[in-house]
Design an enzyme around this catalytic site. Sequence first.
Site, PDB file in Angstrom:
ATOM      1  N   HIS A 160     -13.898 -14.301  -4.384  1.00 26.50           N
ATOM      2  CA  HIS A 160     -14.319 -15.546  -3.742  1.00 26.50           C
ATOM      3  C   HIS A 160     -15.713 -15.954  -4.213  1.00 26.50           C
ATOM      4  CE1 HIS A 160     -11.637 -13.327  -0.971  1.00 26.50           C
ATOM      5  NE2 HIS A 160     -11.052 -14.499  -0.861  1.00 26.50           N
ATOM      6  N   LYS A 181       0.856  -1.186   0.000  1.00 22.40           N
ATOM      7  CA  LYS A 181       0.000   0.000   0.000  1.00 22.40           C
ATOM      8  C   LYS A 181       0.893   1.236   0.000  1.00 22.40           C
ATOM      9  CE  LYS A 181      -4.084  -1.940   2.238  1.00 22.40           C
ATOM     10  NZ  LYS A 181      -3.647  -3.350   2.090  1.00 22.40           N
ATOM     11  N   ARG A 191      -4.390  -7.023 -11.034  1.00 23.74           N
ATOM     12  CA  ARG A 191      -5.333  -7.693 -10.128  1.00 23.74           C
ATOM     13  C   ARG A 191      -6.675  -6.976 -10.204  1.00 23.74           C
ATOM     14  NH1 ARG A 191      -3.759  -6.849  -4.281  1.00 23.74           N
ATOM     15  NH2 ARG A 191      -2.149  -8.419  -4.696  1.00 23.74           N
ATOM     16  N   ASP A 239      -1.173  -2.252  -4.061  1.00 19.49           N
ATOM     17  CA  ASP A 239      -2.578  -2.293  -3.670  1.00 19.49           C
ATOM     18  C   ASP A 239      -3.256  -0.968  -4.002  1.00 19.49           C
ATOM     19  OD1 ASP A 239      -2.928  -4.863  -2.670  1.00 19.49           O
ATOM     20  OD2 ASP A 239      -2.169  -4.331  -0.691  1.00 19.49           O
ATOM     21  N   MET A 240      -4.543  -1.041  -4.281  1.00 14.67           N
ATOM     22  CA  MET A 240      -5.334   0.165  -4.534  1.00 14.67           C
ATOM     23  C   MET A 240      -6.177   0.456  -3.301  1.00 14.67           C
ATOM     24  SD  MET A 240      -5.634   2.471  -6.887  1.00 14.67           S
ATOM     25  CE  MET A 240      -5.182   1.743  -8.469  1.00 14.67           C
ATOM     26  N   GLY A 285     -13.626  -4.329  -4.855  1.00  7.65           N
ATOM     27  CA  GLY A 285     -13.456  -3.070  -4.143  1.00  7.65           C
ATOM     28  C   GLY A 285     -14.220  -3.095  -2.844  1.00  7.65           C
ATOM     29  N   ALA A 286     -13.618  -2.547  -1.786  1.00  8.57           N
ATOM     30  CA  ALA A 286     -14.223  -2.666  -0.463  1.00  8.57           C
ATOM     31  C   ALA A 286     -14.413  -1.345   0.265  1.00  8.57           C
ATOM     32  CB  ALA A 286     -13.362  -3.590   0.406  1.00  8.57           C
TER      33      ALA A 286
END
Length: 306
Positions: free
Chosen positions: A225, A98, A182, A132-133, A186-187
């Site tokens: 997942h 990150k 990747r 990482d985004m 999105g979270a």
Amino acid sequence: MLRSVILAASRSSRVERLVETAPFTRDVVRRFVAGTATDDALRASQELVTNGLSVTLDHLGEDTVTAEQAVAVRDEYLSLLAALSAAELTPAAEVSLKLSAIGQKFDEKFAYDNARAICAAASEAGTTVTLDMEDHTTTDSTLEILAKLRADFPTTGAVLQAYLRRTESDCRELASAGSRVRLCKGAYKEPESVAYQAANDVDKSYVRCMNILMSGQGYPMLATHDPRLIAIAEDRARWFDRSPDTFEFQLLYGIRPEEQARLSADGYTVRVYVPYGDEWYGYLMRRLAERPANMAFFARALVSKK
């Protein structure tokens, strides 16, 4: 309301102490976080690699606000990469980084310099780095730093988030030969102006983005997942005549291990995202706060291996 409560809890040292001492905590942390130290990361990586899986390691910590903190994170990654090389775990094990953890929030050039040092160490160790985004306000900065890093370290990986409305365009830009991308849902909690809000709309965007990447010349890394999306990905691989060595699946540490094993047994590359470090409390709470629905997701994962 629930998100606000979780975020407040994430900043409360009292709640942190309660969570750390709760009977269920050890099982939760052990399931989703490899441990606190480099040795824990190595142990988890060795186990996964022995079982035919690949690994990407994330040293937890993204609330970096001083140069001293950023340098400490950089040095941890340098030590980790040296240890992975010494343990002969590369190239199966790479690292995820990150940019906010190494200074992006207060000095982008400083963050770039730190990232470059980590990429150089990864190259020397025989592996690579994926950036990482984070939330949408850092997307342009992250992609700009990625482009600079790729000038000397072309295997540096990108992360794109399907819930952002801009991501289809970003996929087209990054679906070039040799480009590792990747794709995840999105979270982070984002405004409707920049991100799809309904789960069905996010899923549709994921499939559109997947099609762009799978039809391109790059190396897609499909992080999901969701059984439906995994099945669609397998179908898209056949449709676009993708051999198993030209893309990979990525899943979180502790989530659906039987599915990880199935995909690996079917000949696919499966990379497990393995977090470790002292800041596991903040990591888990932020994951819950970003989407309170994750609370049910983690609870199901504790009782299910599929």
